[in-house]
Design a protein around this motif. Structure first.
Motif, PDB file in Angstrom:
ATOM      1  N   HIS A  35       0.853  -1.192   0.000  1.00 43.59           N
ATOM      2  CA  HIS A  35       0.000   0.000   0.000  1.00 43.59           C
ATOM      3  C   HIS A  35       0.889   1.240   0.000  1.00 43.59           C
ATOM      4  CE1 HIS A  35       0.878  -0.576   4.243  1.00 43.59           C
ATOM      5  NE2 HIS A  35       0.411   0.630   4.538  1.00 43.59           N
ATOM      6  N   HIS A  37       1.508   3.919   1.988  1.00 44.27           N
ATOM      7  CA  HIS A  37       2.024   4.705   3.116  1.00 44.27           C
ATOM      8  C   HIS A  37       3.544   4.845   3.067  1.00 44.27           C
ATOM      9  CE1 HIS A  37      -1.856   3.873   5.605  1.00 44.27           C
ATOM     10  NE2 HIS A  37      -1.971   4.900   4.783  1.00 44.27           N
ATOM     11  N   ASP A  39       5.872   4.655   5.200  1.00 48.83           N
ATOM     12  CA  ASP A  39       6.725   3.635   5.842  1.00 48.83           C
ATOM     13  C   ASP A  39       6.688   2.302   5.088  1.00 48.83           C
ATOM     14  OD1 ASP A  39       4.046   3.471   6.754  1.00 48.83           O
ATOM     15  OD2 ASP A  39       4.633   2.328   8.508  1.00 48.83           O
ATOM     16  N   HIS A  40       6.187   2.326   3.851  1.00 42.42           N
ATOM     17  CA  HIS A  40       6.196   1.132   2.992  1.00 42.42           C
ATOM     18  C   HIS A  40       6.791   1.421   1.611  1.00 42.42           C
ATOM     19  CE1 HIS A  40       3.688  -1.386   5.710  1.00 42.42           C
ATOM     20  NE2 HIS A  40       3.473  -0.173   6.200  1.00 42.42           N
ATOM     21  N   HIS A  95      -7.277  -1.553   5.608  1.00 47.72           N
ATOM     22  CA  HIS A  95      -6.317  -0.531   6.022  1.00 47.72           C
ATOM     23  C   HIS A  95      -6.638   0.721   5.209  1.00 47.72           C
ATOM     24  CE1 HIS A  95      -2.554   0.520   8.015  1.00 47.72           C
ATOM     25  NE2 HIS A  95      -2.001   0.904   6.874  1.00 47.72           N
ATOM     26  N   ASP A 125      -0.214  -4.188   5.847  1.00 45.48           N
ATOM     27  CA  ASP A 125      -0.877  -3.609   7.016  1.00 45.48           C
ATOM     28  C   ASP A 125      -2.350  -3.966   6.912  1.00 45.48           C
ATOM     29  OD1 ASP A 125       1.557  -2.460   7.493  1.00 45.48           O
ATOM     30  OD2 ASP A 125       0.830  -0.381   7.508  1.00 45.48           O
TER      31      ASP A 125
HETATM   32 NI    NI Z   1       0.058   1.537   6.493  1.00 47.98          NI
END
Ligand code: NI
Length: 213
Positions: A35, A37, A39-40, A95, A125
């Motif tokens: 996804h 975000h 932090d990914h 998520h 997530d």
């Molecule tokens: Ni996330």
């Protein structure tokens, strides 16, 4: 897988826990993104530039990176595709998904990946969801699964244990914990909670590797 390297959701350079990982040493043929975000996806561009890896994600995220000159394969939920490393199915995650600049990041998902040698599920997530029960109905039996256990933004330990029942897989590798204060966990307690249910929780160290027979 074989001599093909897959990496998932690279968040290395701003991650205080990953200081000893040298981004330029990472080998990748494919970058899988669950996804949008930050932090990914933080290091996707840099790793793609270093390695010429192609990305695999939902259609919207692949289009976002295509605009930056990175090639990829876009799927949507329920879709399966065969690659040179095996089969990959993009499955539901509960998520959200927005890219760092605010661009819509499509629906978040996870990946079920299999070939003749190994079969596994990367949940991304997600909350615990009944949809996980579809995985053993529609994909080969899993050797292991990577599940989030950090709570707050995703499943915590108790829900991950239920998820492990839903996906009929008792060997779980922990993800999405301890990077930020909101998702810190007690590793010993988490492992014991899994053990009480005759399940194995593997908590890997930074840079550690794991191999399966
Ligand atoms: Ni996330």
């Amino acid at each position: 897988m074989g001599n093909i390297n897959l990496i998932v959701d690279p968040f290395v350079s701003p991650n205080p826990l990953a200081e000893k990982i040298d981004l330029s040493s990472i080998k990748a043929d494919y970058i899988l993104i669950t996804h949008g975000h930050q932090d990914h996806v933080y290091d996707v561009e840099q790793i793609a530039q270093n390695t010429k890896a192609k990305i695999i994600s939902n259609y919207e995220i692949v289009e976002y990176f295509k605009a930056k000159g990175i090639e990829g394969y876009g799927l949507n939920l329920g879709g399966k595709r065969t690659f040179d490393f095996g089969h990959l199915k993009y499955v539901n995650a509960i998520h959200s998904s927005v890219l760092p600049d605010g661009t819509y990041g499509g629906n978040p998902g996870g990946f079920v990946i299999w070939n003749d040698d190994i079969k596994f599920y990367i949940a991304g997530d997600t909350a615990l969801t009944l949809d996980m029960q579809l995985i053993p109905m529609t994909c080969p039996a899993l050797d292991f699964a990577i599940l989030p256990i950090g709570d707050n933004f995703t499943m915590g330990v108790a829900d991950a244990i239920v998820a492990s029942d839903f996906i009929q897989c008792d060997r779980i590798i922990a993800a999405h914990y301890n990077t930020f204060p909101d998702i810190s966990i007690d590793e010993k307690q988490a492992k014991e909670s899994f053990k009480r249910e005759d399940k194995q929780l593997v908590i890997m160290g930074i840079g550690e590797s794991l191999s399966f027979e």
